[in-house]
Design a protein around this motif. Structure first.
Motif, PDB file in Angstrom:
ATOM      1  N   SER A 146       0.867  -1.372  -0.025  1.00  0.00           N
ATOM      2  CA  SER A 146       0.057   0.107  -0.323  1.00  0.00           C
ATOM      3  C   SER A 146       0.500   1.435   0.066  1.00  0.00           C
ATOM      4  O   SER A 146      -0.176   2.364  -0.167  1.00  0.00           O
ATOM      5  N   GLN A 147       2.040   1.329   0.764  1.00  0.00           N
ATOM      6  CA  GLN A 147       2.838   2.643   1.129  1.00  0.00           C
ATOM      7  C   GLN A 147       3.980   2.561  -0.648  1.00  0.00           C
ATOM      8  O   GLN A 147       4.417   3.390  -0.993  1.00  0.00           O
ATOM      9  N   ARG A 148       3.562   1.250  -1.780  1.00  0.00           N
ATOM     10  CA  ARG A 148       4.239   1.544  -2.617  1.00  0.00           C
ATOM     11  C   ARG A 148       4.530   1.963  -3.999  1.00  0.00           C
ATOM     12  O   ARG A 148       3.503   2.553  -3.950  1.00  0.00           O
ATOM     13  N   HIS A 149       5.560   3.200  -4.615  1.00  0.00           N
ATOM     14  CA  HIS A 149       5.119   3.950  -5.746  1.00  0.00           C
ATOM     15  C   HIS A 149       5.495   3.320  -6.867  1.00  0.00           C
ATOM     16  O   HIS A 149       6.908   3.122  -6.427  1.00  0.00           O
ATOM     17  N   HIS A 150       5.347   3.125  -7.243  1.00  0.00           N
ATOM     18  CA  HIS A 150       5.613   2.909  -8.955  1.00  0.00           C
ATOM     19  C   HIS A 150       5.830   3.472 -10.353  1.00  0.00           C
ATOM     20  O   HIS A 150       5.790   3.037 -10.619  1.00  0.00           O
ATOM     21  N   PHE A 151       4.742   3.975 -10.220  1.00  0.00           N
ATOM     22  CA  PHE A 151       4.535   5.289 -11.627  1.00  0.00           C
ATOM     23  C   PHE A 151       4.266   6.174 -10.411  1.00  0.00           C
ATOM     24  O   PHE A 151       3.633   6.798  -9.721  1.00  0.00           O
ATOM     25  N   TRP A 152       5.108   7.403 -11.321  1.00  0.00           N
ATOM     26  CA  TRP A 152       5.534   8.627 -10.921  1.00  0.00           C
ATOM     27  C   TRP A 152       6.330   9.537 -12.099  1.00  0.00           C
ATOM     28  O   TRP A 152       7.408   9.876 -12.636  1.00  0.00           O
ATOM     29  N   THR A 153       5.179  10.123 -13.263  1.00  0.00           N
ATOM     30  CA  THR A 153       5.389  10.966 -14.036  1.00  0.00           C
ATOM     31  C   THR A 153       4.678  12.344 -14.627  1.00  0.00           C
ATOM     32  O   THR A 153       3.607  12.219 -13.297  1.00  0.00           O
ATOM     33  N   VAL A 154       5.114  13.357 -14.933  1.00  0.00           N
ATOM     34  CA  VAL A 154       4.569  14.201 -14.782  1.00  0.00           C
ATOM     35  C   VAL A 154       3.827  15.258 -16.443  1.00  0.00           C
ATOM     36  O   VAL A 154       4.984  14.057 -16.977  1.00  0.00           O
ATOM     37  N   PRO A 155       2.842  15.687 -16.775  1.00  0.00           N
ATOM     38  CA  PRO A 155       3.056  15.920 -17.813  1.00  0.00           C
ATOM     39  C   PRO A 155       3.804  16.986 -19.148  1.00  0.00           C
ATOM     40  O   PRO A 155       4.133  17.222 -19.993  1.00  0.00           O
ATOM     41  N   ASN A 156       4.512  17.561 -18.640  1.00  0.00           N
ATOM     42  CA  ASN A 156       6.692  18.553 -18.281  1.00  0.00           C
ATOM     43  C   ASN A 156       6.915  17.757 -18.777  1.00  0.00           C
ATOM     44  O   ASN A 156       7.597  18.522 -20.233  1.00  0.00           O
ATOM     45  N   ASP A 157       6.860  15.997 -18.401  1.00  0.00           N
ATOM     46  CA  ASP A 157       7.375  15.006 -19.715  1.00  0.00           C
ATOM     47  C   ASP A 157       7.658  15.366 -21.335  1.00  0.00           C
ATOM     48  O   ASP A 157       8.473  15.139 -21.615  1.00  0.00           O
ATOM     49  N   LEU A 158       5.971  15.675 -21.030  1.00  0.00           N
ATOM     50  CA  LEU A 158       5.515  15.690 -23.050  1.00  0.00           C
ATOM     51  C   LEU A 158       6.126  16.643 -23.497  1.00  0.00           C
ATOM     52  O   LEU A 158       6.555  16.910 -24.513  1.00  0.00           O
ATOM     53  N   LEU A 159       6.379  17.767 -22.964  1.00  0.00           N
ATOM     54  CA  LEU A 159       6.875  19.205 -23.106  1.00  0.00           C
ATOM     55  C   LEU A 159       7.976  18.594 -23.807  1.00  0.00           C
ATOM     56  O   LEU A 159       8.553  19.403 -24.901  1.00  0.00           O
ATOM     57  N   HIS A 160       8.993  18.519 -22.632  1.00  0.00           N
ATOM     58  CA  HIS A 160      10.706  18.461 -23.115  1.00  0.00           C
ATOM     59  C   HIS A 160      10.460  17.694 -23.728  1.00  0.00           C
ATOM     60  O   HIS A 160      11.542  17.695 -25.136  1.00  0.00           O
ATOM     61  N   LEU A 161       9.699  16.473 -23.997  1.00  0.00           N
ATOM     62  CA  LEU A 161       9.884  15.947 -25.086  1.00  0.00           C
ATOM     63  C   LEU A 161       9.665  15.813 -26.622  1.00  0.00           C
ATOM     64  O   LEU A 161      10.048  15.538 -27.486  1.00  0.00           O
TER      65      LEU A 161
END
Lengths: 188, 74
Positions: A146-161
């Motif tokens: 329940s405390q694990r974090h598997h995924f973490w991304t932000v919309p700015n990633d797409l802008l940088h890409l």
């Protein structure tokens, strides 16, 4: 071929180079300041496990006091790889704008540097997108599901890409520009 | 190439050196030399105009079209 219009063109390039010189210097030094800042910031956190526990505990909103050394080491390696790619981008930016400052604007070398920089940018964004969830996983793998974090991304990633791909597209366009300039050099 | 540059012929007729022509039309001697040897992809109209003005000739005196068949038979 060393034709005279090449010298005319060189004069034109020098004029263009003179006009964009302040921008080139600003971009080069900004890139350097950014990477040093990013490196110092990152390494100051990852310099000690206690700092990682404190910082990421706050960011991920979990208690990381029992963080194992393997989790810390894995996160550190991921962060260092991510940082190395970012450094590579700065190297390409430095070299590209160095070409422009020397008046080598419509040259194969400059286009190649831009192309490499663009693709390294794409790789950096990709690495960033992968590194964030991996770091989160490395730091929280010892916790309960329940405390694990598997995924973490932000919309700015797409802008940088998008921006990195824009640079790659620009490099392709400039490659055609270099061919035109080369042909123009062969007209007296 | 099918376009032959007869600049050397015109220079000889006018008894002018490449260096002088280069100075008078404002291009480098190296470029005049490359133009004479036909090792260029094109000639600008303003360069051609200056050459004609200095050598007192027509563009046709400088440039000549010779088909590949004609060139190989001569």
């Amino acid at each position: 071929m060393g034709l005279a219009p090449a010298s005319t063109m060189q004069a034109g390039n020098n004029e263009l180079s003179r006009r964009v010189a302040p921008l080139c210097h600003a971009i080069r030094w900004s890139a350097l300041v950014w990477i040093i800042w990013a490196s110092v910031g990152t390494l100051s956190v990852f310099g000690s496990p206690a700092r990682v526990v404190e910082h990421y505990g706050r960011v991920l909103n979990v208690d990381l006091t029992s963080l194992p050394t393997s989790g810390y080491a894995m996160a550190l390696i991921i962060i260092l790889v991510d940082l190395a790619i970012a450094w590579l981008i700065v190297v390409y930016i430095w070299r590209l704008f160095g070409h422009y400052l020397r008046g080598e604007i419509f040259t194969v070398a400059a286009v190649q540097e831009m192309w490499r920089g663009g693709w390294t940018g794409v790789a950096a964004v990709g690495a960033d997108m992968i590194a964030r969830p991996l770091v989160a996983y490395a730091l929280t793998q010892h916790l309960g599901e329940s405390q694990r974090h598997h995924f973490w991304t932000v919309p700015n990633d797409l802008l940088h890409l998008l921006l990195a791909l824009f640079i790659v597209a620009l490099a392709h366009i400039l490659k055609a520009g270099v061919a035109i300039a080369d042909e123009n050099r062969q007209i007296v | 190439m099918a376009i032959i540059v007869n600049l050397d012929v015109m220079l000889a007729k006018r008894k002018m050196r490449s260096k002088e022509l280069a100075e008078r039309i404002g291009i480098t001697e190296q470029n005049v030399s490359l133009l004479k040897s036909g090792k260029v992809k094109g000639v600008r109209f303003d360069t051609l105009e200056k050459i004609c003005e200095v050598l007192q000739c027509q563009p046709g005196d400088i440039l000549e079209y010779r088909s590949e068949a004609m060139a190989s038979s001569t």
